[in-house]
Scaffold this active site. Sequence first.
Site, short mmCIF file in Angstrom:
data_model
loop_
_atom_site.label_atom_id
_atom_site.label_comp_id
_atom_site.label_asym_id
_atom_site.label_seq_id
_atom_site.Cartn_x
_atom_site.Cartn_y
_atom_site.Cartn_z
N HIS A 71 0.82 -1.22 0.00
CA HIS A 71 0.00 0.00 0.00
C HIS A 71 0.85 1.27 0.00
O HIS A 71 0.33 2.35 -0.20
CB HIS A 71 -0.92 0.02 1.22
N ASP B 115 3.60 9.73 -0.60
CA ASP B 115 2.41 8.98 -0.17
C ASP B 115 2.12 7.92 -1.22
O ASP B 115 2.11 8.23 -2.42
CB ASP B 115 1.21 9.95 -0.07
C1 G6P Z 1 -1.01 3.21 6.23
C2 G6P Z 1 -0.53 1.78 6.01
C3 G6P Z 1 -1.47 0.77 6.63
C4 G6P Z 1 -1.73 1.14 8.07
C5 G6P Z 1 -2.25 2.56 8.19
C6 G6P Z 1 -2.49 3.01 9.64
O1 G6P Z 1 -2.12 3.46 5.46
O2 G6P Z 1 -0.34 1.54 4.63
O3 G6P Z 1 -0.92 -0.53 6.55
O4 G6P Z 1 -2.64 0.24 8.67
O5 G6P Z 1 -1.30 3.44 7.60
O6 G6P Z 1 -1.35 2.82 10.40
P1 G6P Z 1 -1.30 1.85 11.67
O7 G6P Z 1 0.16 1.78 12.03
O8 G6P Z 1 -2.12 2.53 12.72
O9 G6P Z 1 -1.87 0.52 11.29
#
Ligand code: G6P
Length: 507
Positions: free
Chosen positions: A175, A392
Amino acid sequence: MSAEQSMEEVAVPRDGYDFVVVSNRLPVDRDVAEDGSSTWRRSPGGLVSALAPVMAQRDGAWIGWHGAPDETLEPFDHDVFHLVPVTLSELEVTRYYEGFSNATLWPLYHDVIAPPEFHRTWWYAYRRVNERFARTAAETAAQGATVWVQDYQLQLVPRMLRRLRPDVTIGFFNHIPFPPTEIFSQLPWRRAVLDGLTGADLIGFQRPGDAQNFQRCARKYLGAQFTKGTAVMSEDTADGQGTTWTVHAESYPISIDVDSIQELADDPQVQARAREIREELGNPETIFLGVDRLDYTKGIRHRIKAYGELLHDGEITVEDSVLIQVASPSRERVDSYRQLRELVEGMVGRINGQHDTISHTAIRYLHHGYPFEEMVALYLAADVMLVTALRDGMNLVAKEYVAARRDRSGALVLSEFTGAAEQLKQAILVNPHDIDGLKEAILHARDMPATEARKRMASMRRQVLTHDVVDWSQRFLDDLSSHAGGAGGPEHDAARPGDAPSGADRG
Ligand code: G6P
């Protein structure tokens, strides 16, 4: 022989699932009531809503961490999901999640905006936790199932899973950006990470440039020869026969759940809330909006600096304009995130202190997460959306804003360093490092004639409406099933990838 190479095959479970998603977080959040009882709620976000129907149709299971350390939960069902929680100890949360995932890989993959830290103890934890996810997937997937692994926290899972369950089809989607070779090369465990990823049949990236970066890295460190995005991989097996498969790397730009946003944008209550927001702010001529996780990749400092200078220059006044900055708390125990919070809050405090009047505030800074209804109300209220990320993978906020603007009004200032900039070409594209350029773009967005704004928004809406997250997941899963079993079984005449250069890479 490395730890993962010694992993032995796992027997196919009797009640396995045909479609298995593996991600660091489960697609549910827990609400804890005052009496200590807890209930689960489906997490907001495009990925979860795109995969929910697939889960329901295909007898699916979702493997992930439930967010609390040192807690073991049995698998359970919640709405359409069969959920398989993975336990992480407190130390693993520190070393695998906060450490290797978010203080090594995250900054490394985002153009080293913050310096990545390299610690062997973090790497060992990352490898151990990836092995746990892979084993759980191997014990959950039915014969010949499709397993879709998500994101940078789990890059070793594809190859580990292939060793445990050679019969399953494995997809991986990254992602976040995939960095250029020059940056990726800094990683002491670069070869092991590439080894892990290339265990998949199909690896998806946000931008064509990310897929190219990955292919260059895999060529350099594994000797993988990609032709039109496909390379043949091979590996020795215990029976001495060896195995080969093909891996395909391509871009699949992710999108959003357009229907649910449009539905909310049409909801009279949400529209009333948008009007209320404007009134509560004293009916300014222009509402500028920023919505981000409080992350150094998002360029919040650059945005606030530009806005502060416009106030200082008198181009914007607190009476005619307001900037709402929603900065949702994120990864708060990681140092660079703590430092960013102090910096941003210091800047906001100084600007507000200098420019506020009793009745008007320059920047409404909101360090909270909000329900999605409130976010859509904010999108409807905002005349100008500011997305100024320094790097991003995609930036879904930009697409959400466009989806919410059903009347085709509003302007989007969008960093050229987001994946979204490759699709939303009619946004006002900016280099957020160029503060003067950013200031000009903010004023251009504010002063844009309505006809030009509508033309640009209509074109961006066409893009977003025709490429929603359901299309994204379908395209990926269709391609995954057509790439499945491209080669396989004992090694025959398929070319072996060239020998990887020897070096100090540690696995
Ligand atoms: C980004 C990453 C995700 C992640 C999200 C929130 O979008 O690509 O994999 O889940 O951030 O971050 P966190 O560390 O809270 O899961």
